[in-house]
Design a protein around this motif. Structure first.
Motif, PDB file in Angstrom:
ATOM      1  N   SER A 116       0.843  -1.194   0.000  1.00 21.17           N
ATOM      2  CA  SER A 116       0.000   0.000   0.000  1.00 21.17           C
ATOM      3  C   SER A 116       0.887   1.256   0.000  1.00 21.17           C
ATOM      4  CB  SER A 116      -0.903   0.010   1.240  1.00 21.17           C
ATOM      5  OG  SER A 116      -1.749   1.137   1.225  1.00 21.17           O
ATOM      6  N   PRO A 117       0.917   1.989  -1.101  1.00 22.51           N
ATOM      7  CA  PRO A 117       0.257   1.647  -2.362  1.00 22.51           C
ATOM      8  C   PRO A 117       0.997   0.534  -3.082  1.00 22.51           C
ATOM      9  CG  PRO A 117       1.611   3.600  -2.632  1.00 22.51           C
ATOM     10  CD  PRO A 117       1.676   3.255  -1.169  1.00 22.51           C
ATOM     11  N   SER A 118       0.326  -0.092  -4.063  1.00 19.52           N
ATOM     12  CA  SER A 118       0.953  -1.195  -4.774  1.00 19.52           C
ATOM     13  C   SER A 118       2.200  -0.707  -5.503  1.00 19.52           C
ATOM     14  CB  SER A 118      -0.026  -1.789  -5.794  1.00 19.52           C
ATOM     15  OG  SER A 118       0.635  -2.759  -6.600  1.00 19.52           O
ATOM     16  N   PRO A 119       3.302  -1.472  -5.394  1.00 13.18           N
ATOM     17  CA  PRO A 119       4.508  -1.063  -6.124  1.00 13.18           C
ATOM     18  C   PRO A 119       4.387  -1.255  -7.628  1.00 13.18           C
ATOM     19  CG  PRO A 119       4.845  -3.179  -5.064  1.00 13.18           C
ATOM     20  CD  PRO A 119       3.516  -2.686  -4.587  1.00 13.18           C
ATOM     21  N   ASP A 289      13.621   1.961 -12.821  1.00 10.29           N
ATOM     22  CA  ASP A 289      14.703   2.312 -13.746  1.00 10.29           C
ATOM     23  C   ASP A 289      15.421   1.093 -14.306  1.00 10.29           C
ATOM     24  OD1 ASP A 289      14.296   5.077 -13.447  1.00 10.29           O
ATOM     25  OD2 ASP A 289      15.466   5.087 -11.581  1.00 10.29           O
ATOM     26  N   THR A 290      15.481   0.017 -13.533  1.00  3.21           N
ATOM     27  CA  THR A 290      16.221  -1.171 -13.973  1.00  3.21           C
ATOM     28  C   THR A 290      15.422  -2.432 -13.682  1.00  3.21           C
ATOM     29  OG1 THR A 290      17.370  -1.612 -11.885  1.00  3.21           O
ATOM     30  CG2 THR A 290      18.373   0.018 -13.393  1.00  3.21           C
ATOM     31  N   GLY A 291      15.826  -3.516 -14.343  1.00  2.00           N
ATOM     32  CA  GLY A 291      15.186  -4.805 -14.105  1.00  2.00           C
ATOM     33  C   GLY A 291      15.426  -5.339 -12.708  1.00  2.00           C
ATOM     34  N   VAL A 292      16.545  -4.944 -12.056  1.00  2.00           N
ATOM     35  CA  VAL A 292      16.802  -5.372 -10.685  1.00  2.00           C
ATOM     36  C   VAL A 292      15.739  -4.797  -9.753  1.00  2.00           C
ATOM     37  CG1 VAL A 292      18.432  -5.276  -8.770  1.00  2.00           C
ATOM     38  CG2 VAL A 292      19.272  -5.626 -11.101  1.00  2.00           C
ATOM     39  N   GLU A 293      15.339  -3.551  -9.983  1.00  2.00           N
ATOM     40  CA  GLU A 293      14.285  -2.942  -9.173  1.00  2.00           C
ATOM     41  C   GLU A 293      12.960  -3.673  -9.378  1.00  2.00           C
ATOM     42  OE1 GLU A 293      14.011   1.231  -9.860  1.00  2.00           O
ATOM     43  OE2 GLU A 293      16.168   1.587  -9.601  1.00  2.00           O
ATOM     44  N   VAL A 294      12.679  -4.063 -10.614  1.00  2.00           N
ATOM     45  CA  VAL A 294      11.446  -4.807 -10.888  1.00  2.00           C
ATOM     46  C   VAL A 294      11.462  -6.131 -10.139  1.00  2.00           C
ATOM     47  CG1 VAL A 294      10.070  -5.917 -12.691  1.00  2.00           C
ATOM     48  CG2 VAL A 294      11.197  -3.730 -13.155  1.00  2.00           C
ATOM     49  N   LEU A 295      12.579  -6.854 -10.199  1.00  2.06           N
ATOM     50  CA  LEU A 295      12.680  -8.144  -9.527  1.00  2.06           C
ATOM     51  C   LEU A 295      12.539  -7.985  -8.018  1.00  2.06           C
ATOM     52  CD1 LEU A 295      13.186 -11.160  -9.907  1.00  2.06           C
ATOM     53  CD2 LEU A 295      15.637 -10.702  -9.728  1.00  2.06           C
ATOM     54  N   ASN A 296      13.155  -6.964  -7.452  1.00  2.99           N
ATOM     55  CA  ASN A 296      13.038  -6.740  -6.005  1.00  2.99           C
ATOM     56  C   ASN A 296      11.608  -6.432  -5.590  1.00  2.99           C
ATOM     57  OD1 ASN A 296      15.724  -7.178  -5.307  1.00  2.99           O
ATOM     58  ND2 ASN A 296      16.329  -5.082  -5.833  1.00  2.99           N
ATOM     59  N   ALA A 297      10.843  -5.758  -6.479  1.00  2.00           N
ATOM     60  CA  ALA A 297       9.438  -5.487  -6.157  1.00  2.00           C
ATOM     61  C   ALA A 297       8.662  -6.787  -6.017  1.00  2.00           C
ATOM     62  CB  ALA A 297       8.822  -4.601  -7.240  1.00  2.00           C
ATOM     63  N   PHE A 298       8.952  -7.774  -6.850  1.00  2.00           N
ATOM     64  CA  PHE A 298       8.287  -9.070  -6.737  1.00  2.00           C
ATOM     65  C   PHE A 298       8.788  -9.837  -5.515  1.00  2.00           C
ATOM     66  CE2 PHE A 298       7.229  -8.210 -11.157  1.00  2.00           C
ATOM     67  CZ  PHE A 298       5.955  -8.757 -11.273  1.00  2.00           C
ATOM     68  N   THR A 310      10.857 -19.353   2.494  1.00  2.00           N
ATOM     69  CA  THR A 310      10.027 -20.031   1.487  1.00  2.00           C
ATOM     70  C   THR A 310       9.443 -19.049   0.495  1.00  2.00           C
ATOM     71  OG1 THR A 310       8.113 -19.841   2.952  1.00  2.00           O
ATOM     72  CG2 THR A 310       9.402 -21.876   3.077  1.00  2.00           C
ATOM     73  N   GLY A 311       9.979 -17.837   0.418  1.00  2.00           N
ATOM     74  CA  GLY A 311       9.436 -16.832  -0.480  1.00  2.00           C
ATOM     75  C   GLY A 311       9.887 -17.026  -1.909  1.00  2.00           C
ATOM     76  N   LEU A 312       9.511 -16.069  -2.766  1.00  2.00           N
ATOM     77  CA  LEU A 312       9.832 -16.150  -4.187  1.00  2.00           C
ATOM     78  C   LEU A 312      11.333 -16.230  -4.420  1.00  2.00           C
ATOM     79  CD1 LEU A 312       9.124 -15.941  -7.203  1.00  2.00           C
ATOM     80  CD2 LEU A 312       9.129 -13.456  -6.939  1.00  2.00           C
ATOM     81  N   GLN A 313      12.097 -15.428  -3.681  1.00  2.00           N
ATOM     82  CA  GLN A 313      13.537 -15.415  -3.905  1.00  2.00           C
ATOM     83  C   GLN A 313      14.152 -16.785  -3.626  1.00  2.00           C
ATOM     84  OE1 GLN A 313      15.652 -12.247  -1.998  1.00  2.00           O
ATOM     85  NE2 GLN A 313      17.679 -13.029  -2.562  1.00  2.00           N
ATOM     86  N   ALA A 314      13.751 -17.405  -2.510  1.00  2.00           N
ATOM     87  CA  ALA A 314      14.300 -18.723  -2.167  1.00  2.00           C
ATOM     88  C   ALA A 314      13.890 -19.764  -3.202  1.00  2.00           C
ATOM     89  CB  ALA A 314      13.832 -19.140  -0.777  1.00  2.00           C
ATOM     90  N   ALA A 315      12.621 -19.714  -3.655  1.00  4.97           N
ATOM     91  CA  ALA A 315      12.153 -20.678  -4.652  1.00  4.97           C
ATOM     92  C   ALA A 315      12.879 -20.498  -5.972  1.00  4.97           C
ATOM     93  CB  ALA A 315      10.646 -20.527  -4.844  1.00  4.97           C
ATOM     94  N   LEU A 316      13.136 -19.235  -6.349  1.00  4.93           N
ATOM     95  CA  LEU A 316      13.816 -18.973  -7.608  1.00  4.93           C
ATOM     96  C   LEU A 316      15.253 -19.489  -7.570  1.00  4.93           C
ATOM     97  CD1 LEU A 316      13.759 -17.620 -10.400  1.00  4.93           C
ATOM     98  CD2 LEU A 316      14.425 -15.483  -9.298  1.00  4.93           C
TER      99      LEU A 316
END
Length: 638
Positions: A116-119, A289-298, A310-316
């Motif tokens: 909140s607000p959605s990234p 600005d970068t794809g790293v920022e996009v990935l961190n948002a997820f 057990t989150g997305l980062q660990a699964a990836l």
């Protein structure tokens, strides 16, 4: 004249034949009206099956209007009937009226990553309740691209601005390396090498240089994402994107753009613009600005909840895990079908960006021969909607008249009595329209109940079937209605004797012969254009001659050109006569073509006009087959 400046032998190609005219298609149809989903102002693409229609414009479910309640999806039923009755090619122009005219995204389903607000906000590309969907972002690690280039480290298949994951090559063994993490790959053209940044795209602030990564000790994997969109309603096949780079400014030529570019408000092609189901608005992604920022948002939207994480980062990072465990899903909701479209939406406009809506979108499509607005006359008898329905019918007729080579198939109102449909017909007069009565009863595959649907989809399909199986000059009547279980009203001969002379084409049931279309008249008061097949055949001839004689424009306007034009048209009409389209036992009784000084004055020649006079003797349908039978004595001679 060619120039011959030196002695020699010159071989030249010449033509001893007149130009030929190829007959145009008469079966391509255009439907305008509301659908569950799909583009509003893009150039319509040709549709050849019901499956193609559903892929772009949604399924069979009913439409829910804010101001009119739930209404059957008459467009879907019309498209289904069109193809079932024999139609081959169809264009659809969707119309939509938002509840909030001031909001350009009114009616679009929407959602976003948790926060909140959605990234990161995601919208359905088109308005409609069918836009409610589950959007799944599935991340994937590729194979390691770090290799040995002689004695130096090198990479393969790496593109500038790829997002990469760098770690020690033995996962889980030893202490993490100093370079472990997610980086933006940047090509350093000055030093002819690669640099990797975790906090921007400036080479000066890069965290890691390629020379620091020893092949065998480290591995480097490219991170990509696949987007799957599954509608929450209906049975449409889910959409799945190719593997997409994460960076907004990715530079991979000849392959999919970055995630945001691929699903941008203005995609790279018309095909993408009409089929991609979601959109990232430009203002919503401006902060990345970068794809790293996009990935961190997820990563932040799907954090770990235990130890180990057990989150997305660990699964990836666990490359052996199932694809579903490397995904983040969001739900798009609150899409709506707006208000019931009004006459202005059907008529259409040209937008400031030169996009076209409604019937205006059909003006640039020359191959359309039949137009209809299925469902627009539902509620024709209602005081609040009746004037809108009448205006839509007139807009349809005006469009056909303006385009010259089209005919408008007009639906009667639902549940109309004979007196009511006669009153409707009394307000219309055009050689470019045909009115059909009553509505047709079919089995709704959605509810498994019998419902009544407008006849225009069936009629357009019957037109096409008639033209393919017989010819355009044959009246499209006495044809079986394949999908019909019955009609809203069953008419007898006496009732049709009232309707037929007024140009109201009826559907009839005949015992042993089934449900049939039993009329082929236009709504014209001019007896010369009484029959539908006559109007359509002349449109076919006129348009064929129009297209087939374009070569004559700007040619020298003299006897030679006139003779060529005459031969071209005469050859075309002779073929029509031989095929049985024209009346007359000899060609000179079936048609004539004049193009000489008798058809042109000197003033015409001085003003660049070539005038050709063409006359046809068309066949008219045997609408009344009469046998006169009397008694005869056996010994009397004929």
């Amino acid at each position: 004249m060619p120039e011959y400046l030196a002695p020699g032998v010159f071989v030249e190609e010449v033509s001893f034949r007149s130009k030929s005219i190829e007959g145009v298609s008469t079966t391509t149809t255009g439907f305008v009206g509301p659908t569950r989903y799909g583009p509003l102002d893009l150039e319509p693409e040709i549709i050849t099956s019901l499956v193609e229609f559903e892929r772009t414009y949604g399924g069979r479910e009913k439409l829910g209007y804010a101001n009119a309640g739930e209404v059957d999806n008459y467009m879907w039923h019309a498209v289904r009937a069109f193809f079932e009755e024999g139609g081959k090619r169809l264009y659809v122009s969707r119309v939509f009226t938002p509840q909030d005219e001031t909001d350009p995204w009114s009616g679009h389903a929407r959602g976003g990553l948790p926060g909140s607000p959605s990234p990161l906000a995601v919208f359905a590309r088109f308005p409609g309740a069918f836009g409610d969907a589950r959007v799944t972002f599935t991340f994937k690690m590729g194979q390691s691209v770090l290799v040995a280039d002689g004695s130096e480290p090198g990479v393969r298949s790496l593109v500038s601005r790829d997002v990469v994951w760098i770690r020690p090559s033995t996962a889980g063994g030893g202490s993490p390396g100093a370079a472990e993490g997610y980086y933006l790959a940047l090509w350093d053209a000055v030093n002819d090498t690669w640099a990797f940044s975790s906090n921007g795209d400036d080479l000066a602030t890069a965290d890691v240089q390629l020379a620091q990564l020893t092949p065998g000790a480290y591995e480097m994997r490219i991170v990509t994402v696949t987007v799957t969109v599954t509608p929450l309603t209906g049975s449409t096949v889910p959409f799945t994107s190719p593997e997409l780079p994460l960076d907004p400014d990715h530079e991979r030529a000849g392959s999919p753009d970055g995630l945001f570019d691929y699903f941008s408000e203005e995609p790279a092609s018309l095909s993408r613009a009409s089929t991609l189901p979601i959109v990232f608005r430009e203002d919503d992604v401006a902060g990345f600005d970068t794809g790293v920022e996009v990935l961190n948002a997820f990563f932040n939207a799907a954090p770990g909840t235990g130890s180990p994480a057990t989150g997305l980062q660990a699964a990836l990072e666990d490359n052996d895990s199932a694809p579903a465990e490397r995904s983040v899903s969001i739900v798009l909701s609150d899409g709506d079908d707006g208000n019931r479209p009004q006459a202005d939406e059907y008529a259409g406009v040209t937008t400031p960006s030169d996009r076209k809506t409604g019937l205006v979108a059909f003006e640039d499509l020359e191959d359309i021969s039949i137009v209809a607005a299925p469902g627009s006359t539902f509620g024709y008898k209602e005081a609040d909607y009746g004037p809108t329905a009448r205006t839509i019918v007139r807009a349809l007729i005006r469009h056909a008249e303006r385009m010259k080579y089209r005919i408008a198939v007009i639906d009667c109102g639902d549940d109309q009595t004979i007196s009511e449909v006669r009153a409707m017909r009394a307000q219309l007069d055009s050689t470019y329209g045909a009115l059909y009565y009553p509505w047709i009863r079919v089995l709704d595959p959605l509810t498994q109940r019998e419902i009544h649907v407008p006849p225009s989809g069936f009629v357009a399909g019957i037109y096409a079937r008639n033209d393919v199986n017989r010819a355009v000059y044959k009246a499209p009547a006495n044809e079986v209605v394949n999908l019909a279980l019955g009609f809203e009203r069953f008419l007898n001969k006496s009732q049709q004797e009232v309707l037929n002379p007024e140009g109201i084409n009826c559907f009839r049931y005949f015992e042993g012969r089934g449900m049939r279309l039993w009329g082929a008249r236009t709504i014209s008061s001019d007896p010369e254009w009484k029959y539908v097949n006559l109007r359509r055949y002349f449109a076919y001839v006129e348009r064929s001659i129009d297209k087939g004689t374009q070569w004559a424009v700007f040619e020298p306007n003299g006897e030679k050109l006139w003779a060529n034009v005459r031969r071209t048209i005469e050859d075309f009409l002779l073929n029509e006569w031989q095929n049985g389209a024209l009346l007359g036992e000899k060609p000179d009784k079936a048609f004539f073509v004049k193009c000489d000084r008798s058809t042109m004055s000197q003033n015409d020649l001085d003003n660049g006009r070539l005038i050709c006079l063409v006359g046809l003797a068309p066949l008219k349908p045997a609408e009344f087959v009469i046998f006169r039978i009397g008694q005869w004595t056996a010994d009397r001679k004929v």
